[in-house]
Write a protein that holds these residues in place. Structure first.
Motif, PDB file in Angstrom:
ATOM      1  N   GLN A  84     -46.561 -32.507  74.812  1.00 58.51           N
ATOM      2  CA  GLN A  84     -46.139 -31.282  75.499  1.00 58.51           C
ATOM      3  C   GLN A  84     -47.286 -30.602  76.240  1.00 58.51           C
ATOM      4  O   GLN A  84     -47.081 -30.018  77.287  1.00 58.51           O
ATOM      5  N   THR A 120     -43.739 -33.474  65.989  1.00 60.43           N
ATOM      6  CA  THR A 120     -45.015 -33.575  66.695  1.00 60.43           C
ATOM      7  C   THR A 120     -46.113 -34.054  65.752  1.00 60.43           C
ATOM      8  O   THR A 120     -46.959 -34.880  66.122  1.00 60.43           O
ATOM      9  N   ASP A 123     -43.167 -36.830  73.254  1.00 61.47           N
ATOM     10  CA  ASP A 123     -42.789 -35.608  72.538  1.00 61.47           C
ATOM     11  C   ASP A 123     -41.989 -34.713  73.467  1.00 61.47           C
ATOM     12  O   ASP A 123     -42.544 -34.129  74.390  1.00 61.47           O
TER      13      ASP A 123
HETATM   14 MG    MG Z   1     -42.857 -30.485  68.336  1.00 61.86          MG
END
Ligand code: MG
Ligand code: ADP
Length: 221
Positions: free
Chosen positions: A86, A42, A162
């Motif tokens: 996310q 991320t 992601d």
């Molecule tokens: Mg991550």
């Protein structure tokens, strides 16, 4: 498209998250980013989107120096990027269609084009029938697909995703991968962070493996 040289970042609280990452992704490539939780996936995507600045080495994305990006350059880059993160940043109280359309207003397109593209993107992710449904009445997996539709509708040059198949059942996950692969066929550069290792192996694409903030494997090397 993406050029990292000894790229590293330490978060303001002192947590080292990436170190010595050197890689090059050329336009039109499809690349998976894998590695255990906390490996830095991320973080790398955030650097590529300019949400985070490198503290070591250098990074250029679409010709833009991400260490010292000019505001206009960054805005211009973000217009060309479709990000699926996310925390979807979707808006409650708005319909699925409105959420997708909101991602397009910054592109200065005519309203009719925005509506048309938004509807088509929802159709593509299998939510055509739910375009008028309010966000909060959709399941988590459906909301995830709305976020993907928002990115697709922008027709970006670069997709940064992601864990786009996290929390999706097998069928929905396969659909998401198909959509991303279809985008690459049209020339889009795609970078996907994922835990779905089986899916990654089956597709035979380039895989970057991160471990404790280091790039430990690049199948293109
Ligand atoms: Mg991550
Ligand atoms: N905002 C933050 N502040 C401090 N440390 C962070 C922050 N975000 C992530 N980290 C740390 O950076 C490392 C990499 O995290 P992350 O990029 O989220 O990994 P992954 O996405 O591969 O699970 C981890 O040690 C994580 O705890």
């Amino acid at each position: 498209m993406i050029w990292a040289d000894n790229l590293g970042v330490t978060y303001p609280d002192g947590t080292p998250a990436l170190h010595g990452v050197t890689l090059r992704i050329t336009p039109g490539e499809f690349v998976f980013l894998v590695g255990p939780s906390g490996a830095g996936k991320t973080t790398l995507l955030k650097l590529l989107l300019g949400i985070l600045r490198p503290t070591e080495g250098s990074l250029t994305v679409g010709g833009l120096d991400m260490k010292h990006p000019a505001g206009a350059g960054l805005r211009n880059l973000r217009r060309r990027v479709g990000a699926v993160f996310q925390d979807f940043r979707l808006i409650k109280g708005r319909t699925a269609l409105e959420n997708v359309a909101l991602g397009l207003w910054v592109l200065d397109l005519p309203g009719a084009v925005i509506r048309e593209r938004s509807a088509a993107a929802l159709e593509a992710v299998g939510l055509g029938a739910k375009s008028q449904v309010r966000l909060e009445t959709l399941s988590w997996g459906e909301q995830q697909r709305v976020a993907l539709a928002r990115a697709l509708a922008r027709q970006p040059a670069l997709i940064l995703a992601d864990e786009p198949t996290g929390n999706l059942d097998q069928g929905a996950a396969a659909l998401v991968m198909e959509l991303l692969l279809a985008l690459q066929q049209k020339g889009t550069t795609v970078l996907v962070a994922t835990h779905a290792l089986a899916l990654v192996r089956d597709l035979g694409r380039r895989v970057l493996t991160l471990q404790e903030g280091r790039l430990v494997q690049d199948t293109a090397r």
